[in-house]
Scaffold this motif. Structure first.
Motif, mmCIF file in Angstrom:
data_model
loop_
_atom_site.group_PDB
_atom_site.id
_atom_site.type_symbol
_atom_site.label_atom_id
_atom_site.label_comp_id
_atom_site.label_asym_id
_atom_site.label_seq_id
_atom_site.Cartn_x
_atom_site.Cartn_y
_atom_site.Cartn_z
ATOM 1 N N SER A 82 3.365 6.162 38.379
ATOM 2 C CA SER A 82 3.603 4.804 38.872
ATOM 3 C C SER A 82 4.974 4.352 38.394
ATOM 4 O O SER A 82 5.365 4.595 37.251
ATOM 5 C CB SER A 82 2.521 3.842 38.370
ATOM 6 O OG SER A 82 2.564 3.734 36.965
ATOM 7 N N SER B 238 7.555 0.929 38.383
ATOM 8 C CA SER B 238 7.607 -0.519 38.569
ATOM 9 C C SER B 238 9.031 -0.949 38.913
ATOM 10 O O SER B 238 9.988 -0.550 38.240
ATOM 11 C CB SER B 238 7.141 -1.231 37.299
ATOM 12 O OG SER B 238 7.334 -2.615 37.401
ATOM 13 N N LYS C 295 11.486 -4.479 40.570
ATOM 14 C CA LYS C 295 11.479 -5.919 40.774
ATOM 15 C C LYS C 295 11.096 -6.283 42.199
ATOM 16 O O LYS C 295 10.431 -7.290 42.439
ATOM 17 C CB LYS C 295 12.853 -6.504 40.439
ATOM 18 C CG LYS C 295 13.142 -6.610 38.950
ATOM 19 C CD LYS C 295 14.451 -7.344 38.699
ATOM 20 C CE LYS C 295 14.704 -7.522 37.215
ATOM 21 N NZ LYS C 295 15.965 -8.257 36.937
ATOM 22 N N THR D 19 1.922 -6.231 41.201
ATOM 23 C CA THR D 19 1.245 -6.300 39.918
ATOM 24 C C THR D 19 0.306 -7.511 39.904
ATOM 25 O O THR D 19 0.455 -8.430 40.723
ATOM 26 C CB THR D 19 2.272 -6.436 38.784
ATOM 27 O OG1 THR D 19 3.078 -7.597 39.009
ATOM 28 C CG2 THR D 19 3.179 -5.218 38.721
ATOM 29 N N ARG E 241 6.182 -8.188 39.907
ATOM 30 C CA ARG E 241 6.843 -6.909 40.145
ATOM 31 C C ARG E 241 6.078 -6.119 41.193
ATOM 32 O O ARG E 241 4.963 -6.486 41.598
ATOM 33 C CB ARG E 241 6.971 -6.090 38.852
ATOM 34 C CG ARG E 241 7.829 -6.761 37.789
ATOM 35 C CD ARG E 241 7.992 -5.880 36.567
ATOM 36 N NE ARG E 241 8.764 -4.674 36.846
ATOM 37 C CZ ARG E 241 10.083 -4.594 36.819
ATOM 38 N NH1 ARG E 241 10.799 -5.666 36.524
ATOM 39 N NH2 ARG E 241 10.698 -3.464 37.068
ATOM 40 N N VAL F 256 4.698 -2.216 42.181
ATOM 41 C CA VAL F 256 4.344 -0.917 41.625
ATOM 42 C C VAL F 256 4.226 0.082 42.765
ATOM 43 O O VAL F 256 3.471 -0.138 43.728
ATOM 44 C CB VAL F 256 3.033 -0.972 40.834
ATOM 45 C CG1 VAL F 256 2.661 0.425 40.317
ATOM 46 C CG2 VAL F 256 3.156 -1.946 39.673
ATOM 47 N N LYS G 67 3.021 3.761 43.697
ATOM 48 C CA LYS G 67 2.256 4.942 43.310
ATOM 49 C C LYS G 67 2.827 6.137 44.037
ATOM 50 O O LYS G 67 2.939 6.132 45.265
ATOM 51 C CB LYS G 67 0.789 4.764 43.669
ATOM 52 C CG LYS G 67 0.108 3.566 43.020
ATOM 53 C CD LYS G 67 -0.117 3.791 41.538
ATOM 54 C CE LYS G 67 -0.921 2.649 40.928
ATOM 55 N NZ LYS G 67 -1.157 2.832 39.484
ATOM 56 N N SER H 119 4.043 6.584 33.493
ATOM 57 C CA SER H 119 4.286 5.229 33.964
ATOM 58 C C SER H 119 5.712 4.846 33.586
ATOM 59 O O SER H 119 6.080 4.900 32.408
ATOM 60 C CB SER H 119 3.286 4.246 33.335
ATOM 61 O OG SER H 119 3.538 2.936 33.782
ATOM 62 N N VAL I 39 9.439 2.324 34.397
ATOM 63 C CA VAL I 39 10.066 1.104 34.892
ATOM 64 C C VAL I 39 11.359 1.512 35.585
ATOM 65 O O VAL I 39 12.260 2.070 34.958
ATOM 66 C CB VAL I 39 10.354 0.112 33.751
ATOM 67 C CG1 VAL I 39 11.087 -1.114 34.291
ATOM 68 C CG2 VAL I 39 9.069 -0.299 33.061
#
Length: 537
Positions: free
Chosen positions: A53, A55, A57, A85, A90, A92, A94, A148, A150
């Motif tokens: 995943s 993340s 903006k 989210t 945000r 996300v 996948k 995970s 960012v």
């Protein structure tokens, strides 16, 4: 009549019981299908990639089932779903990554969406206008696995596998710098700005730059960095000087670095070494002094043209700089003054001499040095550094006729004595001269002059009325004598008979003239007053 033929008897059928486990061929097809399906399912499970995943903006450029993940322009996965989210702040994404690149998913691996961008004077991601956006990957080197992440909002300027070093710069302002702004060494681009951020206290900015190998070996522990944006113009005794790194730096800015010309340091700086980011090359190349002594110089005259940063000069050598300028009111004298705070660098103000081949200094004690200078007539004075701009500087020089003074060590910082500038001294001298001129009694002098003129006019009038008529008579007598002499010289004159009479007459005339001349020589005032009459007893 024929006899019918007897048919043979058939044996009696015996029933055979059907086997319960006997498989019919019709079931073979579904069984094979099930086996194949199971094999495919197991294979799909075994070949299924890693689920991660990322993340972001925003979801700009992300599309489920279409957006690819690429590493070095090779597809390594695809975005399967895009959602918000729980706090709706945000997005996300996948994504599924192929199993053979799962070892790339480590703690410092970075992801960002590639789309058309213009940053730091460069244009990137134009290919996505036709192919669509994709998620690019920069693999880290951490041993710790991660699933995970960012995502970055901006692509990294430097990839993890690019050789070189990153350094941290701190300055008062960002100027025209941006991510991707070039870094120059001797006008050659050797790196770029990686990132920047405002300091927590808001008093400056921190800029991280990356210098590519092999140029990073020229970044040493005493290297100076400065803004190379635009054009640096200066006007000094050698004329107008214009310096710039390149046309690119004029348009988008830049950073340049260099070690001082007299540097003896050969040690290269380590990664993340912190340096100061100066405004100009001149500021960067200034001597960095270890000893700084603060003083205050109090001026009674105007300090117009003097600015913070102006040099403190000793006969052409910068020995300090101005750090603050303000005003002060003295309640005792009820006058304003202009205190100027300065930084002096005693290491620069040294008098080196030769003593058996060894150098020396006046003193190693700054207070003793300051007292020595003031006692020997050294004073601070404002002087004009540029006649065009009116810029002033602070000069320390020797004034043998300066009044006795001393340093006030009771104040913080200590107060040094000053002397008025030359023009002000001249102005004060002219003022004193005018005051003396104002004290001269011109009215009385005028009265005396008028009286003298009246006396002179009277003398001239007496000369016209007394001396001039007598002189006229004398000249007429002389003219008559000459006429008589001329007549006597005529051929038909009675010269021969009266020569003796004529000579006697001429002798008497000459005697009269001589008598008059002697009288005038003895009594020249008779020309003004006339001949005085003899008083009778």
């Amino acid at each position: 009549m024929s006899t019918p033929t007897e048919e043979p008897e058939l044996p009696a059928a015996e029933p055979v019981p059907r086997s319960r486990w006997r498989m019919q061929l019709v079931w073979l097809v579904p069984i094979v299908a099930i086996l194949i399906g199971g094999w495919l399912a197991v294979k799909a499970v075994m070949e299924r990639g890693e689920q991660i995943s990322i993340s972001f903006k925003t979801g700009d450029g992300l599309e489920a089932g279409k957006t690819k993940l690429k590493f070095k322009d090779v597809d390594i996965g695809v975005v399967e779903a895009v959602s918000l989210t729980p706090d709706h702040k945000r997005v996300v994404a996948k994504a599924e990554v192929t199993r053979d690149v799962s070892d790339l998913l480590v703690d410092n691996t970075r992801f960002w969406v590639v789309r058309p961008r213009i940053s730091g004077g460069t244009v990137s991601g134009l290919g996505t206008l036709l192919s669509g956006s994709y998620v690019d990957v920069d693999v880290g080197n951490s041993p710790k696995a991660r699933r995970s992440f960012v995502g970055l909002e901006e692509p990294p300027v430097i990839a993890s596998d690019v050789p070189g070093h990153e350094y941290t710069l701190h300055g008062t302002g960002l100027g025209s710098l941006d991510v991707g702004t070039p870094v120059f060494f001797r006008r050659i681009q050797v790196g770029q700005v990686a990132s920047y951020q405002l300091d927590p206290d808001g008093h400056g900015v921190t800029v991280k730059v990356f210098v590519n190998a092999p140029y990073d070996r020229f970044v040493r522990t005493d290297t100076r960095f400065w803004h190379a944006s635009g054009v640096d113009m200066s006007f000094d005794s050698s004329g107008l000087r214009v310096e710039t790194q390149s046309i690119v730096s004029i348009i988008i800015g830049g950073i340049a670095f260099e070690s001082p010309p007299d540097s003896q340091v050969e040690t290269s700086a380590d990664t993340s070494t912190r340096f100061e980011l100066y405004t100009t090359r001149a500021d960067a190349m200034k001597m960095h002094d270890r000893i700084v002594v603060k003083y205050v110089v109090n001026f009674a005259d105007s300090v117009r043209g003097l600015t913070v940063g102006a040099p403190v000069d000793f006969r052409g050598v910068d020995i300090g700089e101005v750090t603050a300028i303000y005003t002060r009111f003295d309640p005792d004298t009820r006058r304003f003054s202009s205190p100027v705070e300065i930084n002096l660098y005693p290491e620069r103000f040294t008098s080196r001499y030769q003593n058996d081949g060894a150098g020396g200094h006046i003193t190693d004690d700054p207070r003793a040095l300051a007292n020595y200078l003031v006692e020997h007539g050294f004073r601070f004075q404002l002087r004009t550094g540029n006649l065009l701009t009116g810029q002033q500087y602070l000069a320390l020089d020797y004034f043998p006729d300066a009044p006795k003074a001393s340093i006030d060590w009771s104040k913080t910082p200590p107060e040094m004595p000053a002397i008025p500038r030359t023009l002000q001294s001249l102005q004060e001298s002219v003022t004193r001269l005018l005051a003396k001129i104002n004290n001269i009694p011109f009215e009385d002098i005028g009265k005396d002059a008028r009286s003298t003129l009246r006396t002179t006019n009277a003398m001239l009038g007496q000369l016209n009325t007394q001396v001039v008529p007598k002189a006229r008579d004398t000249l007429l007598s002389a003219q008559s004598t000459l006429d008589s002499a001329n007549a006597a010289l005529q051929p038909d004159s009675s010269l021969q008979q009266s020569t003796e009479d004529a000579m006697r007459e001429l002798t008497r005339t000459a005697a009269s003239l001589r008598t008059l001349a002697d009288y005038l020589a003895q009594h020249p005032e008779s020309l003004v007053r006339g001949k005085s009459e003899d008083k009778k007893p």
